[in-house]
Scaffold this motif. Structure first.
Motif, mmCIF file in Angstrom:
data_model
loop_
_atom_site.group_PDB
_atom_site.id
_atom_site.type_symbol
_atom_site.label_atom_id
_atom_site.label_comp_id
_atom_site.label_asym_id
_atom_site.label_seq_id
_atom_site.Cartn_x
_atom_site.Cartn_y
_atom_site.Cartn_z
ATOM 1 N N ALA A 258 0.882 -1.270 -0.069
ATOM 2 C CA ALA A 258 0.013 -0.092 0.104
ATOM 3 C C ALA A 258 0.861 1.324 0.012
ATOM 4 C CB ALA A 258 -1.001 0.099 1.273
ATOM 5 N N SER A 260 3.094 3.604 -2.772
ATOM 6 C CA SER A 260 3.722 3.872 -4.147
ATOM 7 C C SER A 260 5.080 4.190 -4.063
ATOM 8 C CB SER A 260 2.808 5.298 -4.731
ATOM 9 O OG SER A 260 1.623 5.100 -4.979
ATOM 10 N N THR A 296 -6.602 6.577 -5.656
ATOM 11 C CA THR A 296 -7.172 7.209 -4.698
ATOM 12 C C THR A 296 -8.335 8.156 -4.955
ATOM 13 O OG1 THR A 296 -4.857 7.318 -3.862
ATOM 14 C CG2 THR A 296 -6.357 9.008 -2.681
ATOM 15 N N GLY A 336 2.702 9.258 -1.184
ATOM 16 C CA GLY A 336 2.357 7.784 -1.623
ATOM 17 C C GLY A 336 2.753 6.925 -0.599
ATOM 18 N N ALA A 337 2.015 6.911 0.389
ATOM 19 C CA ALA A 337 2.470 6.129 1.758
ATOM 20 C C ALA A 337 1.007 5.336 2.266
ATOM 21 C CB ALA A 337 2.989 7.030 2.679
ATOM 22 N N GLY A 341 -4.351 8.441 1.458
ATOM 23 C CA GLY A 341 -5.803 8.611 0.928
ATOM 24 C C GLY A 341 -6.969 9.094 1.814
ATOM 25 N N ASP A 370 -7.041 0.524 0.245
ATOM 26 C CA ASP A 370 -5.705 1.079 0.105
ATOM 27 C C ASP A 370 -4.825 0.162 -0.818
ATOM 28 O OD1 ASP A 370 -3.690 2.985 0.284
ATOM 29 O OD2 ASP A 370 -3.313 2.600 2.131
ATOM 30 N N ARG A 373 -6.054 0.621 -4.397
ATOM 31 C CA ARG A 373 -5.896 2.037 -4.823
ATOM 32 C C ARG A 373 -4.442 2.329 -5.084
ATOM 33 N NH1 ARG A 373 -7.882 3.844 0.591
ATOM 34 N NH2 ARG A 373 -5.963 4.915 1.546
ATOM 35 N N THR A 374 -3.501 1.659 -4.406
ATOM 36 C CA THR A 374 -1.992 1.743 -4.605
ATOM 37 C C THR A 374 -1.755 1.265 -5.932
ATOM 38 O OG1 THR A 374 -1.905 1.965 -2.294
ATOM 39 C CG2 THR A 374 0.131 1.662 -3.302
ATOM 40 N N ASN A 377 -2.817 3.503 -8.532
ATOM 41 C CA ASN A 377 -1.556 4.561 -8.518
ATOM 42 C C ASN A 377 -0.513 4.242 -9.280
ATOM 43 O OD1 ASN A 377 -3.582 5.925 -6.983
ATOM 44 N ND2 ASN A 377 -2.513 5.800 -5.265
HETATM 45 N N1 ASP Z 1 -1.379 4.486 0.012
HETATM 46 C C1 ASP Z 1 -1.531 4.926 -1.476
HETATM 47 C C2 ASP Z 1 -0.320 5.229 -2.199
HETATM 48 O O1 ASP Z 1 0.840 5.068 -1.615
HETATM 49 C C3 ASP Z 1 -1.991 6.648 -1.054
HETATM 50 C C4 ASP Z 1 -3.348 6.320 -0.614
HETATM 51 O O2 ASP Z 1 -3.521 6.298 0.545
HETATM 52 O O3 ASP Z 1 -4.324 6.471 -1.362
HETATM 53 O O4 ASP Z 1 -0.512 5.238 -3.267
#
Ligand code: ASP
Length: 396
Positions: A258, A260, A296, A336-337, A341, A370, A373-374, A377
């Motif tokens: 999770a 990026s 996200t 990106g952590a 989001g 998450d 979505r990661t 991303n």
């Molecule tokens: N965890 C997602 C990422 O690192 C960011 C988010 O929490 O939406 O891309």
């Protein structure tokens, strides 16, 4: 022993414990636990403003490099913005069509009135009449406008303005660390937020969450296949199967971590094998990791509709447009952590006039959302690098 439990496991455990305790103790426990949940939400609301402000200022300042790389930068930004706008629109559309969040008795807090400002007023409100007020009121859109202006101001001030950049970067790092701390105490927040919901409304309130997960993943899948698949094949001239075969490792890593940022090295390696030059991947991927978050944006669109429904209201068209706008901007401000989001969701809810307390409903399953979505991303960043590479090749 506690240190060994991962954050994900901690959150899952907190969710289960919160549900069970809520069911067993009932409403009697609510007054004791609710303040904790409120404190957790307050922390989120507090941190979101400086994090967004600083990332946007620094994002605009990095446009200096965009100017340097000329059309490469413009194409990258255009791809990022268009795909993110498509992503959030897709999320909103599917959530509306599939009736996510339906069948739930409206939550207790329905007295939170959802205001539906008219369109002209919404636009006017984006431009602040005062530089302090939006920060004090936690009003996201004008805060973003101020941040954009400050960023451009720094650029225009040239040499003297650039002296501000290192301290702002340091400050941004500090707030990101604080955000990390807040994310770390999520188990406590999730426990304290879910308990009152279940105690007051019973276990039935959790069922729609399965629907929420299904709609999010459906939207993730459609976006990846249609938007990325088609764009790499049509604009990037790469076979879709080849793209997904090479992307397997970064997608899996993004999904399980999770993060990026964590998946960035894998993404660089995969895109290089897909023929992207170091120059292009070195520019597009790190930038994408910080500003391009389609997964996200989808999640925020779906959650906005979900939360509105659970709170017994429907979003007007103007409110949905405001969700599109803020989600696109929030994706710039999202780090990106893991979990960031969800923090940005506070800003999207606020701008649509929805109660931030709605985060309570989705916080417990955030990690599941998450992970998906990661993965989206980072796939978006890779697809962009391929499209940009093809454009560069064409010019040469
Ligand atoms: N965890 C997602 C990422 O690192 C960011 C988010 O929490 O939406 O891309």
């Amino acid at each position: 022993m506690f240190r060994k439990i991962s954050l994900t496991a901690g959150i899952a455990l907190a969710l289960v414990l919160g549900v069970l305790t809520g069911l067993i103790l009932g409403e009697g426990a609510v007054p004791f636990v609710r303040p904790l949940g409120q404190i957790y939400l307050n922390l989120i609301k507090t941190i979101v403003i400086p994090v967004v402000t600083l990332s946007i200022i620094l994002g605009v300042v990095s446009l200096q490099d965009v100017k340097k790389v000329g059309s490469l930068g413009l194409r990258t930004l255009a791809y990022f913005l268009c795909t993110t706008a498509i992503a959030v629109t897709l999320g909103l559309t599917l959530a509306n069509l599939l009736g996510v969040g339906g069948g739930v008795a409206p939550a207790e807090q329905t007295e939170v009135q959802v205001q539906a400002p008219d369109f002209a007023q919404t636009i006017i409100n984006i431009f602040p009449a005062n530089i302090i007020a939006p920060f004090a009121e936690g009003n996201m859109l004008p805060v973003i406008v101020i941040a954009i202006f400050v960023g451009f101001g720094i650029l225009l001030a040239g040499e003297r303005g650039s002296r501000l950049v290192p301290p702002l970067e340091a400050l941004s790092e500090v707030f990101l660390q604080i955000m990390g701390l807040i994310i770390r105490i999520s188990p406590v927040g999730v426990f304290a937020l879910i308990l009152p919901v279940v105690a007051q409304q019973g276990i039935g309130v959790l069922l729609p969450l399965l629907g929420l997960i299904a709609v999010c993943y459906l939207a993730y899948g459609i976006h990846v296949v249609l938007v990325y698949g088609v764009s790499v094949a049509w604009l990037g001239k790469i076979r879709i199967r080849q793209f997904f075969r090479e992307m397997g490792k970064p997608i899996l890593f993004g999904f399980s971590s999770a993060s990026s940022v964590g998946a960035l090295p894998f993404n660089m390696e995969a895109t290089r094998r897909l023929g992207v030059s170091e120059e292009v991947s070195g520019f597009v991927l790190p930038l994408g990791t910080t500003v391009n978050m389609d997964g996200t944006a989808i999640y925020q669109g779906v959650c906005a509709i979900f939360i509105a429904r659970v709170f017994g209201t429907e979003l007007t068209l103007v409110q949905q447009l405001s969700v599109v706008l803020t989600s696109v901007l929030a994706s710039v401000g999202t780090a990106g952590a893991p979990g960031s989001g969800m923090i940005m969701l506070a800003m999207v809810l606020e701008s649509a006039g929805l109660p931030v307390e709605g985060i309570a409903l989705v916080a417990g399953i955030d990690r599941i959302l998450d992970m998906g979505r990661t993965a989206v991303n980072i796939t978006g960043d890779a697809a962009c690098s391929i499209v940009v590479q093809a454009a560069v090749r064409k010019r040469q």
